[in-house]
Structure formats: C-alpha cells, structure tokens
Design a protein around this motif. Structure first.
Motif, PDB file in Angstrom:
ATOM      1  N   VAL A 200     -10.395  -3.717  -5.074  1.00 20.49           N
ATOM      2  CA  VAL A 200     -10.533  -3.232  -6.446  1.00 20.49           C
ATOM      3  C   VAL A 200      -9.186  -2.752  -6.982  1.00 20.49           C
ATOM      4  CG1 VAL A 200     -12.945  -2.618  -6.113  1.00 20.49           C
ATOM      5  CG2 VAL A 200     -11.194  -0.900  -5.683  1.00 20.49           C
ATOM      6  N   ALA A 201      -8.282  -2.353  -6.094  1.00 20.14           N
ATOM      7  CA  ALA A 201      -6.936  -1.896  -6.475  1.00 20.14           C
ATOM      8  C   ALA A 201      -6.183  -1.569  -5.198  1.00 20.14           C
ATOM      9  CB  ALA A 201      -7.008  -0.679  -7.397  1.00 20.14           C
ATOM     10  N   ARG A 202      -4.967  -1.044  -5.337  1.00 17.48           N
ATOM     11  CA  ARG A 202      -4.153  -0.644  -4.191  1.00 17.48           C
ATOM     12  C   ARG A 202      -3.730   0.805  -4.361  1.00 17.48           C
ATOM     13  NH1 ARG A 202      -1.199  -5.155  -1.770  1.00 17.48           N
ATOM     14  NH2 ARG A 202       0.511  -3.733  -1.302  1.00 17.48           N
ATOM     15  N   VAL A 203      -3.670   1.514  -3.238  1.00 22.57           N
ATOM     16  CA  VAL A 203      -3.075   2.849  -3.215  1.00 22.57           C
ATOM     17  C   VAL A 203      -1.918   2.770  -2.224  1.00 22.57           C
ATOM     18  CG1 VAL A 203      -3.410   5.295  -2.768  1.00 22.57           C
ATOM     19  CG2 VAL A 203      -5.278   3.947  -3.745  1.00 22.57           C
ATOM     20  N   GLU A 204      -0.707   3.035  -2.693  1.00 20.24           N
ATOM     21  CA  GLU A 204       0.481   2.805  -1.885  1.00 20.24           C
ATOM     22  C   GLU A 204       1.199   4.112  -1.552  1.00 20.24           C
ATOM     23  OE1 GLU A 204       2.917   0.007  -3.948  1.00 20.24           O
ATOM     24  OE2 GLU A 204       1.482  -1.632  -3.735  1.00 20.24           O
ATOM     25  N   GLY A 205       2.104   4.016  -0.591  1.00 27.73           N
ATOM     26  CA  GLY A 205       3.001   5.120  -0.277  1.00 27.73           C
ATOM     27  C   GLY A 205       2.381   6.268   0.477  1.00 27.73           C
ATOM     28  N   LEU A 206       1.367   5.999   1.311  1.00 28.56           N
ATOM     29  CA  LEU A 206       0.729   7.075   2.057  1.00 28.56           C
ATOM     30  C   LEU A 206       1.550   7.412   3.296  1.00 28.56           C
ATOM     31  CD1 LEU A 206      -1.610   5.942   0.273  1.00 28.56           C
ATOM     32  CD2 LEU A 206      -3.146   6.582   2.115  1.00 28.56           C
ATOM     33  N   ALA A 207       1.840   8.694   3.466  1.00 27.80           N
ATOM     34  CA  ALA A 207       2.539   9.163   4.659  1.00 27.80           C
ATOM     35  C   ALA A 207       1.519   9.494   5.742  1.00 27.80           C
ATOM     36  CB  ALA A 207       3.389  10.388   4.323  1.00 27.80           C
ATOM     37  N   LEU A 208       1.988   9.493   6.986  1.00 26.21           N
ATOM     38  CA  LEU A 208       1.133   9.837   8.118  1.00 26.21           C
ATOM     39  C   LEU A 208       1.281  11.309   8.467  1.00 26.21           C
ATOM     40  CD1 LEU A 208       1.861   6.764  10.406  1.00 26.21           C
ATOM     41  CD2 LEU A 208      -0.185   7.178   9.054  1.00 26.21           C
ATOM     42  N   PRO A 209       0.194  11.941   8.904  1.00 27.98           N
ATOM     43  CA  PRO A 209      -1.181  11.427   8.973  1.00 27.98           C
ATOM     44  C   PRO A 209      -1.841  11.489   7.605  1.00 27.98           C
ATOM     45  CG  PRO A 209      -1.139  13.678   9.731  1.00 27.98           C
ATOM     46  CD  PRO A 209       0.295  13.321   9.433  1.00 27.98           C
ATOM     47  N   ALA A 210      -2.949  10.770   7.451  1.00 32.02           N
ATOM     48  CA  ALA A 210      -3.651  10.746   6.169  1.00 32.02           C
ATOM     49  C   ALA A 210      -5.152  10.654   6.406  1.00 32.02           C
ATOM     50  CB  ALA A 210      -3.193   9.559   5.323  1.00 32.02           C
ATOM     51  N   ARG A 211      -5.897  11.425   5.654  1.00 29.25           N
ATOM     52  CA  ARG A 211      -7.366  11.325   5.633  1.00 29.25           C
ATOM     53  C   ARG A 211      -7.742  10.592   4.352  1.00 29.25           C
ATOM     54  NH1 ARG A 211     -12.443  14.909   6.575  1.00 29.25           N
ATOM     55  NH2 ARG A 211     -13.695  14.401   4.747  1.00 29.25           N
ATOM     56  N   ILE A 212      -8.446   9.480   4.507  1.00 33.99           N
ATOM     57  CA  ILE A 212      -8.770   8.619   3.380  1.00 33.99           C
ATOM     58  C   ILE A 212     -10.282   8.598   3.190  1.00 33.99           C
ATOM     59  CG2 ILE A 212      -8.514   6.314   2.383  1.00 33.99           C
ATOM     60  CD1 ILE A 212      -6.267   5.906   4.572  1.00 33.99           C
ATOM     61  N   ASP A 213     -10.729   8.927   1.975  1.00 32.57           N
ATOM     62  CA  ASP A 213     -12.142   8.866   1.621  1.00 32.57           C
ATOM     63  C   ASP A 213     -12.333   7.781   0.568  1.00 32.57           C
ATOM     64  OD1 ASP A 213     -13.015  11.273   3.095  1.00 32.57           O
ATOM     65  OD2 ASP A 213     -11.818  12.343   1.615  1.00 32.57           O
ATOM     66  N   VAL A 214     -13.247   6.847   0.848  1.00 34.82           N
ATOM     67  CA  VAL A 214     -13.647   5.842  -0.135  1.00 34.82           C
ATOM     68  C   VAL A 214     -15.082   6.170  -0.525  1.00 34.82           C
ATOM     69  CG1 VAL A 214     -13.879   3.395  -0.636  1.00 34.82           C
ATOM     70  CG2 VAL A 214     -12.155   4.161   0.983  1.00 34.82           C
ATOM     71  N   ASP A 215     -15.291   6.435  -1.807  1.00 39.55           N
ATOM     72  CA  ASP A 215     -16.569   6.963  -2.285  1.00 39.55           C
ATOM     73  C   ASP A 215     -17.172   6.005  -3.308  1.00 39.55           C
ATOM     74  OD1 ASP A 215     -18.680   8.427  -3.262  1.00 39.55           O
ATOM     75  OD2 ASP A 215     -17.533  10.253  -3.622  1.00 39.55           O
TER      76      ASP A 215
END
Length: 227
Positions: A200-215
């Motif tokens: 549906v789109a892109r989310v870029e530039g995430l640093a580690l660590p990361a918690r990602i929620d897809v809702d």
C-alpha cells in the motif's frame, strides 16, 4: 469468519492449534493446521473456548508451501517461507536502515481458490542487494479473515513505528482474481500458498531496534519487533 493458529499462554506450542476468533474469545477447532481446515471443507468440530487475553496468536500459516510477492497484479517474485514470523514475534535484522512494506495477503484454500486474507509485513534491509534484502522477516497474521466476511469491510491500513504513526493508506482495490490466475498459470497452487498483494506504501529509514505495528480494522494488528 476469523481464523488463527494459537496456543494458551500457559501451554506454549511451536505449531499451536487452529482457532476461530469471536470477539473476546477463541474457539479451538479440531484441525491440525489451517490448511487441513480448508481442505476439510472449512468445517471442524469445536473443542474448548479460551479468553482472548489467555492465548497467544501465531502465524496463521507458519510454513507456507510458497510465497509470491506481487509488485503489480500480473508480476511477482518468490519469497522465503522460512522467513515467516507471526504476531508479537522478534526477528533479527542483518543491517539497517530498514524499509517496511505493508501488504494484504491471500491464503490459498481448497481447489486453488483464495480462502481468506491476512496482513503481510515485508521488512527489507536497505543496504543489501535483492533478494537477500528481504530474506529475514516476513510478518504474517494475526488472523485470516474469510473472503465472505471481508465484503464491505474497511480495508484501511495504518503503520506505527515505536508507537508513532508513520502511515495511513487504503488497501482496497486488490485484484485478487488476476493475482490468483497469474500465480496458477502453468502450475498447481497448494493449500496454504500465500499471495502478497502490492504494497500500500513504503515506510523508510527505520533504525534498529524497531517495533512495527500494522493495523487493519477488518483484520487486526500485526506487531513485529526487529533488531
């Protein structure tokens, strides 16, 4: 119908049980896996019921026979079934920054049809060359919603990173039949195969660590911790 694989929190299991999610409870169904449930006519005897907060949901198809990731309705690439992780899982990442691509995914049921839809989170390591850039974390879950129940549902998707909303987009308009026909051309689709729709789109530039929620309101929340 919302279907899942789960285990009670006090009885951890690698594969888990098949369940039907109904509001604040999960009904245990007598099937070995979700694939067996679909090939058995999407019917199974009911066992015990559990409170929703007393179970942990797992990847609904932990070992798909194949995963096809579509960038357009008639063009796909294969992805690694061994990279599948379920809800509330942790996955290592080989490099950062990360790019995440939220998608819907169809799960093949009996006779090569799409039996239901779930969330699919593709995590890529921006510094690696394809296809190794996405070979480590493919989120799947939390439930598979049968296609009849999805009719008329809100197919919006939101993405949060470490609690911060980074994306709100519509996932409507997926041409599931074209994808299924493209995937099936010249071969056999097996129960449990996963067809991931265009992102549906892109989310870029995430640093580690990361918690990602897809809702997605019609499906639920898929949470993956990477890093």
């Amino acid at each position: 119908m919302k279907l899942c694989m789960f285990h009670p929190v006090d009885r951890p299991m690698e594969r888990g049980w098949v369940g039907r999610v109904e509001d604040d409870r999960v009904v245990h169904l007598a099937a070995q896996t979700l694939q067996h449930f679909f090939t058995g006519g999407a019917r199974a005897r009911e066992h015990d019921e559990y409170a929703r907060d007393a179970v942990r949901l797992l990847a609904p198809v932990p070992h798909p026979p194949s995963i096809r990731v579509f960038e357009r309705d008639e063009s796909f690439a294969f992805a690694n079934p061994a990279a599948v992780v379920g809800p509330s899982s942790e996955a290592p990442a080989p490099a950062s920054p990360l790019v995440v691509l939220p998608r819907l995914a169809g799960v093949i049921g009996a006779e090569g049809t799409i039996a239901g839809v779930t969330l699919f989170l593709e995590v890529r390591a921006a510094g690696l060359d394809p296809p190794k850039d996405r070979d480590f974390a493919l989120g799947l879950g939390p439930v598979v919603v049968t296609t009849d129940e999805l009719l008329g549902s809100d197919l919006g998707i939101a993405v949060r990173v470490d609690g911060e909303e980074r994306l709100v987009a519509s996932a409507s308009g997926v041409d599931w039949e074209t994808m299924r026909r493209t995937a099936a051309a010249g071969t056999l689709l097996r129960t449990g195969d996963v067809l991931a729709a265009p992102a549906v789109a892109r989310v870029e530039g995430l640093a580690l660590p990361a918690r990602i929620d897809v809702d997605a309101p019609a499906i639920g929340v898929l949470t993956i911790s990477v890093g």
